[in-house]
Enzyme design. Sequence first.
Site, short mmCIF file in Angstrom:
data_model
loop_
_atom_site.label_atom_id
_atom_site.label_comp_id
_atom_site.label_asym_id
_atom_site.label_seq_id
_atom_site.Cartn_x
_atom_site.Cartn_y
_atom_site.Cartn_z
N HIS A 235 -11.35 -5.62 -11.04
CA HIS A 235 -10.70 -4.76 -10.57
C HIS A 235 -9.10 -4.87 -10.39
O HIS A 235 -8.52 -4.87 -9.31
CB HIS A 235 -11.15 -4.15 -9.18
CG HIS A 235 -10.56 -2.68 -8.92
ND1 HIS A 235 -10.04 -1.94 -9.68
CD2 HIS A 235 -10.37 -2.27 -7.58
CE1 HIS A 235 -9.35 -0.96 -8.92
NE2 HIS A 235 -9.79 -1.31 -7.73
N CYS B 65 -5.42 3.09 -7.42
CA CYS B 65 -6.20 2.42 -8.35
C CYS B 65 -6.58 3.46 -9.64
O CYS B 65 -7.13 2.88 -10.61
CB CYS B 65 -7.78 2.36 -7.82
SG CYS B 65 -7.74 1.33 -6.38
#
Length: 375
Positions: free
Chosen positions: A318, A77
Site C-alpha cells: 500500500h 489513499c
Amino acid sequence: MSVAVAGVGTSHFGRQPERDLVALAWDAVREAFADAGVDGVDAVWVGTVFAPAGVAQRVLRAMGITGVPIITVENACASGTTAFVEAHEAVRTGRHGRVLALGLEQMSTAFAGAITPETTDPEGRAGLAMPAMYAMSAARYLHTGAATAEQLAAVSVKNHAHAVHNPRAQYSGTYTVDEVLASRMIADPLTLLQCCPTSDGAAAAVLTPATGARGEVVVRSAALRSGAPWNHRSPHVWGHDIVAATTRDALAGAGLDAAADVDVVEVHDAFTIGEIVTTEALGLVPPGDGGKAAAGGVTALGGAHPVNPSGGLLSRGHPLGATGLAQLAEITWQLRGRCGARQVEGARLGLVETMGGGVSVLDGNSCVVTVLEAR
C-alpha cells in the site's frame, strides 16, 4: 466521448528505500507506454501523498516528459485514483487526446511505522492513528456479532493466498486463520497479518479516446466523492457511507443495477475489516455478511464475487499514491485475461474502489469507484 485504458504499468511493490521515486516511476511509466504503444502524452495527472514538492516534474523530467500540463493531486489513499478520474475527464471532454495518470509513494523513507496522525485534528492530537481507526470498526463488528475474529482473519488468509500468484506483490503465503490471529497485536483486535505493510511503489495508466476495437478496455464510469460529516448518530462504522454513496454514483454512470453485476473487484483492504465493510457498502453481499463471505469463499478466486485477486493492499502492498492505479492495472489485466493463475475466468466487467481517510468529523477524506469493461 468514450475513454479507453490504452496501457498500464507498475513497479514491484515492497520496501525499497534504495530505489528513489524516479526509478519507481520509470518502471511504471515505461511499462504503461509500451503497453499503449506510445512514446508521449498531452498531459499528466500525478497522485501522491507524502512525496516532496515538485516531485511530479522531477520524476517526469527524468523520462523526458516536459512542456505539457502536469498536475499533482493529493487525496489521501485515493490520490492515484483521483488522478485517474481527472485524466479520464480530460480525455472524455476532449480537453486532451492522450493523458497519463501516475501514482507514486515511497513510504519506507517517510515513516518508521504507522503514519503520524495530523495534530491539527482532534483525533490526531489524541494519537488516533489509522490502525486504531480501523480497529474501532472491527471492535464494533465483533461486539454486534456482524463478524467474528476468525472471519476477520479469513480476509488475510484469502488475500495472502491470492498474492502467491502475483509476482509484483510485497507479501504472499499460505496462512491459517490461527496463524493470522496469533501474529503480533497491532491495534486490538487487528493483528500484524491483518494490517497492510509499509510499501514503496508506482503505478501508471495511459488513457485515450476509445476506438471500439475488440477487447479494448473502456471506462464505463468513474465516480469521486469526499466524506460527509460522520458522528455517533451514523448507523454504520466509519467509511461505510462514503463508499456506498460513491458506489451508487458509479453504478448509475455505468448503467448497472448492482455491484454484483461485475465479474471481479479490487477494494481498499488496508486492514481486514476494511474489505468486510467495503463488500457490504458496495452491495456485493448483504449487511452483516462480509465476514461470512470471506470465510465461506464467496470473495475468493473461484467464488461468486472474487475480491482482490492481486492480493489487495494487505499483500500486494500500500504505497498510498500508487495504490489506486495499481488496482486499476490489476483490473485491466484481468479484463484482458492476462493474470495467469489468479485470473478470474471470463471477466468482462471490473470494479475498483479506493477510499482514503483521516480527517476528523468526516466519513473519510475521499472515495473513488471506477467500472471498467472489456469490449
